[in-house]
Structure formats: C-alpha cells, structure tokens
Design an enzyme around this catalytic site. Structure first.
Site, PDB file in Angstrom:
ATOM      1  N   LYS A 213      -6.088  -1.050   1.684  1.00 50.52           N
ATOM      2  CA  LYS A 213      -7.444  -0.932   1.274  1.00 50.52           C
ATOM      3  C   LYS A 213      -7.943   0.263   1.696  1.00 50.52           C
ATOM      4  O   LYS A 213      -8.112   0.440   2.824  1.00 50.52           O
ATOM      5  CB  LYS A 213      -8.184  -2.176   1.502  1.00 50.52           C
ATOM      6  N   LYS A 266      -5.661  -1.340  -3.408  1.00 42.58           N
ATOM      7  CA  LYS A 266      -7.031  -0.948  -3.467  1.00 42.58           C
ATOM      8  C   LYS A 266      -7.886   0.376  -3.297  1.00 42.58           C
ATOM      9  O   LYS A 266      -7.630   0.453  -2.351  1.00 42.58           O
ATOM     10  CB  LYS A 266      -7.845  -2.239  -3.228  1.00 42.58           C
TER      11      LYS A 266
END
Ligand code: PBG
Length: 340
Positions: A213, A266
C-alpha cells in the site's frame, strides 16, 4: 520478403522500394468476433469487490461529494443495498465503518456493537451468498485519524497497534466476516491477526492483506468518505514510498509468510508494474485496489463530457487483469455489473 515495384518516378521521385508485409497482425482485429476469439484477458463481474461505507443511524443514505454515485449508509440501508448488489451479480463486498465515537485508543474498532460488526451481521442475513470482507485499520476509529496507537512523541506505535488489530479482526470474525483486510501497513500484523483468529477458533476466516500500500495522494476522496484524514502529519512512516518496487516484493512475501491468504496492491493505475511483479513473486491470489482518487478522476472527466466513462472503465479494469489481478476492488463494480 517480396518487394513492391518501385513507385513510378513521375509520382515520387526518391521513393525507396517498400516491402509487401507478409505477416499481418491486423487480420485478427478485423471483426468483433475475431477480436473476442483471440482476447487474452477478460473481466468477469465475479472478479470484482465492491466497497461499501457504513455510518451510524438508520435510514441514512448520503452521497459522498467527491465520489458521485457512492454513499455512506446506515446498517439498515446497507443491507438493502447488499441485496441489490447480489442481484446485480456482485459476489464480494469490502466494508468500511465510520463510527459515531472516535478516541485516542480506537476503542470502537473491536466493539461488538460497532457499526461494522452490526453491518457484517446484517449483510450476511440480507444476502448470505455474498462474501463479506472487513477492512481493518484504526484510522476510522482514532480521534487523530492515524492508523494506529500513538506513542508519547506522536508517532504510530507499531507493536502496541498489533494487539488492537488482532482484537478488531476477532470482532469482525465473530460478526461473520469471511475475510479481514488489514490496510494499516504495520509490520507483523498479518501474523498477529492470524494468531488472534486461530487462538479463538476462527480457523476458516481468511486474511486479504493490503501488503503493498503506497502513501498515495489518490486516497483523497476516500478520506472524505471514511472521515479518516489524519489530523496532523501523514502516513509516510508506514505506507510505501512511490519510487519503490523491489520493496513491494519484500512486503508481499513477508505477508504470505505470516499467513496472508491473498495480498493486495494499492492504488491500481500508477502501480500496475508493481502488481505484475508481485503476481510473479507470490503463489497466492493477488488483488488490486482501484482507489477513490482514480474513481473521482474518471467521474469528473466523464461529467465534463471529456471521456467516455464506460469505455474508460472497461479499459482500466482489463488493464488490471492483464497486469495480473485475480480480484479488483473498485467503486465501478456496480455499474460494471449492470452493463455485463
Ligand atoms: C485505510 C484505508 C484507506 C483506503 C482503504 N483503506 C485510506 C488510507 O490509507 O488513507 C483508501 C481507499 C481509497 O482511496 O479508495 N483504512
């Protein structure tokens, strides 16, 4: 290769001899049927995960200003919405909660009567066939908006946060979640969560880890939706630095090693190269998160009439598949499902 006759001198004085192409890739692109026959990738509604936001109260359905078409909903409304999602063909939901009460200790996170816990149970009753994935992070529950507990100096205290995440995961499992999805980026949290779940007999509840992330500006609209913007500072001490890709492999392998059943990358669009690399490196399914800022950008341009939303969405989702995604979290899930 055959050669064309030289172009007549009168028409083009210095034209070189041009070879006739023998290999013609265009043959396979001539008609829709031909293109479909040779398509290497396709997006199936079953690959998509739709995010939903639950808020306190009843009868609440509030559109998020920076995410047109996406709503904050109370438990009763979200259960109705889940039925509609299931009818549209959606198979999996990712649930975020915005609690009524926030404090320094994120005490709402593991509250069995919390919004997310009640919503999980309500979704399971409303549409038992839907997979319910619960996002697990302290940022929606802390008064300061950080992803963990803070130490005396105001830094996120990794190790004290692990116990909190374990307790949160356990309460989501008890409410009926199929998977928990830690999105906090604390070191060691997958092992801590797996341990908390197993110690209480939740052997079947899986972990979809946001292993990779990035500290991204593309989360802006989400922070309106989840009311989780940090009150001070940012998330760069725990989320990944955008220039790095090798480190993504390290994070993904660590999480698989600690017991993650699936890993996620992400955001999506600026990191499709990372998705591809992670996919080659791990032997678990890989998800990608097409985040709020990516959604908002497309919505805004489409509203101006500058792009064709449906075509752009189809292109971006198949791009995620091509880059290796097994599953895609996307706010476009419902509209995609309605068209396919
Ligand atoms: C953290 C979390 C975030 C998102 C998903 N989980 C925000 C953040 O890290 O700041 C972002 C999702 C999106 O932008 O769509 N709980």
């Amino acid at each position: 290769m055959k050669r064309l006759k030289p172009v007549e001198r009168s028409r083009e004085a210095d034209a070189p001899e041009v070879p006739i192409p023998v290999k013609r890739p265009r043959r396979l692109r001539r008609t829709p049927g031909m293109r479909e026959l040779v398509a290497e990738n396709a997006v199936n509604v079953k690959d998509l995960i739709e995010p939903l936001f639950v808020v306190p109260g009843s009868g609440v359905r509030r559109e998020i200003a920076s995410m047109p078409g996406i709503y904050q909903q109370s438990v009763d409304r979200i259960a109705e919405d889940a039925k509609a999602a299931a009818q549209a063909g959606i198979r999996a939901l990712l649930l975020f909660g915005i609690p009524a009460h926030k404090d320094e200790r994120a005490s709402g996170l593991a509250d069995p009567a919390g919004e997310v816990q009640r919503a999980i149970a309500a979704l399971k009753r409303a549409a038992p066939e839907l997979l319910v994935i619960a996002d697990l992070c302290a940022c929606e529950y802390t008064s300061h908006g950080h992803c963990g507990l803070l130490d005396e100096r105001g830094n996120v205290d990794n190790d004290r946060t692990l116990a909190l995440l374990g307790a949160g995961a356990l309460s989501y499992a008890e409410a009926g979640a199929d998977l928990v999805a830690p999105s906090d980026m604390m070191d060691g949290r997958v092992a801590a969560i797996r341990h908390a779940l197993d110690a209480h007999g939740h052997l079947e509840v899986g972990i979809l880890s946001y292993a990779v992330k990035y500290a991204s500006a593309f989360y802006g609209p989400f922070r309106d939706a989840a009311e989780s913007a940090p009150a001070f500072g940012d998330r760069r001490s725990h989320q990944m630095d955008p220039p790095n890709a090798r480190e993504a492999i390290k994070e993904a392998l660590l999480d698989v090693d600690e017991g993650a059943d699936m890993v996620m990358v992400k955001p999506a669009l600026p990191y499709l190269d990372v998705l591809w690399r992670v996919k080659q490196a791990v032997n678990v399914p890989v998800a990608v998160y097409n985040v709020s800022g990516e959604y908002a950008m497309i919505k805004a341009a489409a509203r101006q009439g500058w792009i064709d939303e449906d075509r752009v969405v189809d292109e971006l989702l198949v791009g995620c598949k091509r880059a290796g995604a097994d599953a895609i979290v996307t706010y476009f899930a419902r509209s995609f499902a309605a068209r396919h």
